[in-house]
Design a protein around this motif. Structure first.
Motif, short mmCIF file in Angstrom:
data_model
loop_
_atom_site.label_atom_id
_atom_site.label_comp_id
_atom_site.label_asym_id
_atom_site.label_seq_id
_atom_site.Cartn_x
_atom_site.Cartn_y
_atom_site.Cartn_z
N LYS A 378 15.22 15.37 -6.77
CA LYS A 378 15.80 15.98 -5.57
C LYS A 378 15.63 15.05 -4.35
O LYS A 378 16.47 15.02 -3.45
N LEU A 379 14.50 14.32 -4.31
CA LEU A 379 14.21 13.46 -3.15
C LEU A 379 14.65 12.01 -3.37
O LEU A 379 14.39 11.15 -2.54
N ALA A 380 15.30 11.75 -4.52
CA ALA A 380 15.58 10.37 -4.92
C ALA A 380 16.28 9.58 -3.83
O ALA A 380 15.96 8.42 -3.59
N ARG A 381 17.21 10.24 -3.14
CA ARG A 381 17.98 9.55 -2.12
C ARG A 381 17.05 8.89 -1.09
O ARG A 381 17.28 7.78 -0.66
N HIS A 382 16.00 9.62 -0.72
CA HIS A 382 15.10 9.09 0.32
C HIS A 382 14.22 7.97 -0.22
O HIS A 382 13.97 6.98 0.47
N ILE A 383 13.74 8.13 -1.47
CA ILE A 383 12.90 7.07 -2.06
C ILE A 383 13.70 5.78 -2.16
O ILE A 383 13.23 4.71 -1.81
N LEU A 384 14.96 5.91 -2.60
CA LEU A 384 15.76 4.72 -2.85
C LEU A 384 16.23 4.04 -1.58
O LEU A 384 16.66 2.89 -1.61
N SER A 385 16.14 4.73 -0.45
CA SER A 385 16.63 4.09 0.77
C SER A 385 15.53 3.35 1.53
O SER A 385 15.78 2.83 2.61
N VAL A 386 14.30 3.28 0.96
CA VAL A 386 13.25 2.49 1.61
C VAL A 386 13.63 1.01 1.50
O VAL A 386 13.82 0.50 0.41
N PRO A 387 13.79 0.31 2.66
CA PRO A 387 14.22 -1.08 2.58
C PRO A 387 13.11 -2.01 2.11
O PRO A 387 11.92 -1.71 2.26
N GLN A 388 13.51 -3.14 1.53
CA GLN A 388 12.55 -4.15 1.05
C GLN A 388 11.64 -4.63 2.15
O GLN A 388 10.48 -4.95 1.92
N ALA A 389 12.19 -4.72 3.37
CA ALA A 389 11.42 -5.25 4.49
C ALA A 389 10.20 -4.38 4.79
O ALA A 389 9.23 -4.83 5.39
N VAL A 390 10.24 -3.10 4.37
CA VAL A 390 9.09 -2.22 4.55
C VAL A 390 8.19 -2.30 3.32
O VAL A 390 6.96 -2.37 3.40
N LEU A 391 8.84 -2.33 2.17
CA LEU A 391 8.13 -2.28 0.89
C LEU A 391 7.28 -3.53 0.64
O LEU A 391 6.10 -3.44 0.28
N MET A 392 7.88 -4.70 0.83
CA MET A 392 7.22 -5.95 0.43
C MET A 392 5.93 -6.22 1.21
O MET A 392 4.93 -6.58 0.60
N PRO A 393 5.91 -6.06 2.55
CA PRO A 393 4.64 -6.28 3.25
C PRO A 393 3.55 -5.33 2.75
O PRO A 393 2.39 -5.74 2.59
N VAL A 394 3.91 -4.08 2.46
CA VAL A 394 2.91 -3.10 2.01
C VAL A 394 2.36 -3.51 0.64
O VAL A 394 1.15 -3.52 0.42
N ILE A 395 3.26 -3.90 -0.28
CA ILE A 395 2.81 -4.32 -1.62
C ILE A 395 1.92 -5.55 -1.51
O ILE A 395 0.87 -5.64 -2.15
N LEU A 396 2.31 -6.49 -0.66
CA LEU A 396 1.52 -7.72 -0.52
C LEU A 396 0.13 -7.42 0.01
O LEU A 396 -0.87 -7.90 -0.54
N MET A 397 0.03 -6.59 1.06
CA MET A 397 -1.28 -6.32 1.64
C MET A 397 -2.14 -5.50 0.68
O MET A 397 -3.35 -5.67 0.60
N PHE A 398 -1.50 -4.61 -0.07
CA PHE A 398 -2.22 -3.82 -1.07
C PHE A 398 -2.77 -4.76 -2.15
O PHE A 398 -3.92 -4.61 -2.59
N SER A 399 -1.96 -5.74 -2.55
CA SER A 399 -2.39 -6.71 -3.57
C SER A 399 -3.61 -7.48 -3.09
O SER A 399 -4.59 -7.63 -3.81
N ILE A 400 -3.52 -7.99 -1.85
CA ILE A 400 -4.62 -8.81 -1.32
C ILE A 400 -5.90 -7.98 -1.22
O ILE A 400 -6.97 -8.38 -1.69
N THR A 401 -5.78 -6.77 -0.62
CA THR A 401 -6.97 -5.94 -0.42
C THR A 401 -7.57 -5.54 -1.77
O THR A 401 -8.78 -5.57 -1.95
N GLY A 402 -6.70 -5.19 -2.72
CA GLY A 402 -7.18 -4.78 -4.04
C GLY A 402 -7.91 -5.90 -4.74
O GLY A 402 -8.99 -5.69 -5.32
N ALA A 403 -7.35 -7.11 -4.69
CA ALA A 403 -7.99 -8.25 -5.36
C ALA A 403 -9.34 -8.54 -4.72
O ALA A 403 -10.34 -8.76 -5.42
#
Lengths: 502, 154
Positions: A378-403
């Motif tokens: 039902k919420l797919a539309r909203h999940i799929l509209s998250v732009p890469q420019a928001v996603l990539m910095p978050v994934i990168l910082m999560f990767s660094i902090t996790g490691a």
């Protein structure tokens, strides 16, 4: 039965239940985002599980996997981009239904098949794992050596179009596994004088680098891009569609779940291959094979059930033998060992309640997928509209902090940068990851059991075929390699003919 | 960065030779014929074998049409190195500046690079740093790099 009820008590704790709930949500979001795989969601999750108790830690992994594998179907159906490779088999069918104005038919069939496949898969795991454990108690170092070698061989055999590239991937993984103090003699190998490398390349930063950082690097190279807009239509009568799909395709779902579970349990196969095989088989026996590839709900149900069942099947060899079937259980084996649960045939004796808690948590996660998956669609539309420019910095910082968090050392942060680049280069040159991951995990198992056997047999190689069980496993390994070589020779013959005619 | 078949073959071969060469320096333990060098040499030999096959394929295919690398446009090398550079920069800066400022800065640089508008990037960077701090330091009790800001926060 004691273990079962103790396990149930362990699962029905508020903290475990909330971890399963949160991990399911997390898996749904990552799985639904195109390009972010289920394995990546696990690699990013591991630093968090590191600081949890054993049962919630493993439950987080199983819940995330189950929901991420299903969620991969969502962008497959709406955008024709499978969210995870396991959804690729039936993406054409799902997208064709969306184009025909019936996205609810595609997603409904996929969700109900995923839930049913997952539940059947966990039940099969609960039946087969203890049975295999009773049998596997008689395994000695020779059998473990052959099992690990067999797992690595299968990983190369199924690694994609080029066996040579699969073999190179395996060698890269094995090479990484030799870094650090040698288990037999204590000699430091490939450490180049660094104290950080004495204990080897840590598994978690390695996984984060290979699966998460490599994808951020890939996105950075592609530059800023717009995500394709998902269709804005609503999804009427999703619940009714699901119920009808379950009734109509019950036999397809059951058959695909059984096949998926079996393929998942084979070392090196995993959910992607399970989905392809179940889809193809379902097409073979279908009354309407013509619809396959053009919007077959039956095909979606077959593939969707198989990949979720395979996820559970992969846990059988991982838990009972310590030989993971795919990249996800390879990570899970690492987490279990960190948590003091040693996978092996004695795991039901040493950690019986915990193992049953893992099973029940897994089952619960699959049942929870029904309401949460419904919500995600039902919420797919909203999940799929998250732009890469928001996603990539978050994934990168999560990767660094996790490691950093796992080793509490900046050295691990360096590892994710280096291995992220290595993995990116591998992908660019069509070298698959899976054999390398199994190489990293199983390299030490192969070497240790080889040396133990050599000491036991006083250097005689014949010892590797002395025991009947070892002879069978060794023979199987030789068969796999014969098939690998035969296949590459057969494939080369027509190719060279073609070049001479040109 | 797709390598040409020849380059991939030579790289594979070179890795194998370096691994074997390096492993030959490992000592052999008394009375054992299989020491710490045994497996690394085997792995190195595997690399050499794969490299030779790739080399053979590359030489045989020279007459045919070459596989051209995907065009990446200008400054591809720069874009390739930006993420590793951000990670390594983080590793150098964070022990001094602390977790929160370094994380926010690294996230800001990455977000701007990916084309997010400055104000949105600033908000995202701040939110990411605080959320990770709360999750790891707060909920999971992991000690994160400490700087002036973290000391002040206690």
């Amino acid at each position: 039965m004691d273990n079962f009820f103790q396990g149930l008590t362990l699962v029905l704790q508020p903290d475990v239940l909330s971890v399963i709930f949160l991990a399911s949500l997390y898996g749904l979001v990552i799985g639904a985002l195109p390009g972010l795989t289920a394995t990546m969601s696990i690699a990013l999750l591991v630093p968090v599980t590191f600081f949890l108790d054993p049962v919630p830690a493993i439950a987080a992994i199983t819940a995330t996997t189950a929901s991420a594998i299903f969620a991969g179907d969502i962008p497959g159906a709406l955008l024709r981009i499978p969210g995870t490779p396991a959804s690729a088999a039936y993406t054409e069918d799902a997208y064709a239904l969306t184009v025909a104005g019936r996205p609810e038919a595609a997603l409904g069939a996929s969700l109900i098949a995923s839930v049913a496949g997952g539940v059947v898969g966990v039940i099969l795991l609960m039946i087969f794992a203890p049975a295999l454990a009773r049998f596997a108690v008689q395994f000695s170092s020779v059998e473990y050596f052959w099992l690990a070698v067999l797992g690595l061989s299968c990983a190369v055999a199924v690694s994609g179009d080029s066996l040579l590239r699969g073999a190179i991937s395996l060698l890269i993984g094995l090479l990484i596994s030799t870094v650090g103090i040698d288990i037999a003699t204590g000699y430091p190998r490939f450490t180049f004088g660094s104290i950080h490398l004495l204990s080897g390349i840590s598994f978690i930063p390695a996984m984060i680098g290979i699966f998460a950082v490599s994808q951020v690097i890939r996105a950075a190279l592609a530059g800023p891009g717009e995500a394709p807009p998902p269709p804005s239509r609503g999804l009427p009568d999703l619940m009714g569609t699901m119920w009808r799909a379950l009734v109509r395709f019950r036999l397809t779902i059951l058959r695909s779940s059984l096949i998926g579970n079996l393929l998942g349990a084979l070392p090196g196969a995993g959910a992607d291959i399970a989905a392809w095989v179940a889809y193809s088989l379902s097409r073979l026996v279908s009354r309407s094979p013509g619809t396959y590839g053009k919007g077959s709900e039956e095909g979606i149900a077959a593939g969707g059930a198989a990949n979720n069942s395979a996820v559970a099947g992969a846990w059988t060899p991982a838990l009972v033998l310590g030989i993971p079937g795919d990249s996800i259980t390879a990570i899970a084996v690492g987490v279990m060992m960190m948590k003091g649960i040693t996978p092996g045939p004695r795991v039901f004796i040493t950690d019986g309640p915990e193992v049953y808690a893992i099973f029940l948590g897994f089952l619960l996660a699959n049942l929870l997928l029904l309401p949460l998956g419904f919500l995600a669609i039902k919420l797919a539309r909203h999940i799929l509209s998250v732009p890469q420019a928001v996603l990539m910095p978050v994934i990168l910082m999560f990767s660094i902090t996790g490691a950093y968090a796992v080793d509490n050392a900046m050295f691990a942060v360096g590892i994710i940068a280096v291995l992220g680049l290595v993995a990116f280069m591998m992908e660019e040159n069509r070298i698959p990851f899976a054999p390398a991951i199994l190489g990293i995990v199983l390299g030490a198992v192969v070497e240790k059991n080889f040396l133990i056997t050599m000491i036991k047999t006083q250097g005689s190689l014949a010892g590797f075929f002395d025991r009947p069980l070892a002879a069978v496993l060794g023979g199987l390994t030789l068969v796999v390699w014969t098939l690998i070589l035969a296949r590459s020779v057969l494939r080369r013959a027509p190719a060279s003919e073609r070049t001479t005619h040109d | 960065m797709t390598l040409s078949p020849l380059a991939l073959a030579l790289l594979t071969l070179a890795i194998g030779i370096v691994v074997i060469g390096h492993s030959r320096g490992f000592p052999l333990m008394g009375g054992m014929s299989y020491g710490p060098a045994f497996f690394p040499v085997l792995i190195g030999a595997g690399f050499v074998l794969c490299g030779l096959i790739l080399l053979g394929q590359a030489v045989l295919a020279r007459g045919g049409p070459g596989v051209s690398a995907k065009p990446r446009g200008r400054r591809a090398g720069l874009r390739l190195m930006i993420i590793p550079a951000v990670i390594l920069g983080y590793a150098v800066v964070s022990p001094v500046a602390g977790f929160l400022p370094t994380t926010a800065l690294a996230a800001l640089v990455t977000a701007l690079f990916f084309g997010l508008r400055p104000l949105s990037a600033l908000v995202l960077a701040g939110a990411t740093a605080v959320a990770l701090f709360v999750l790891f330091q707060g909920a999971l009790r992991v000690p994160l790099p400490v700087g002036p800001l973290e000391r002040w926060l206690g």
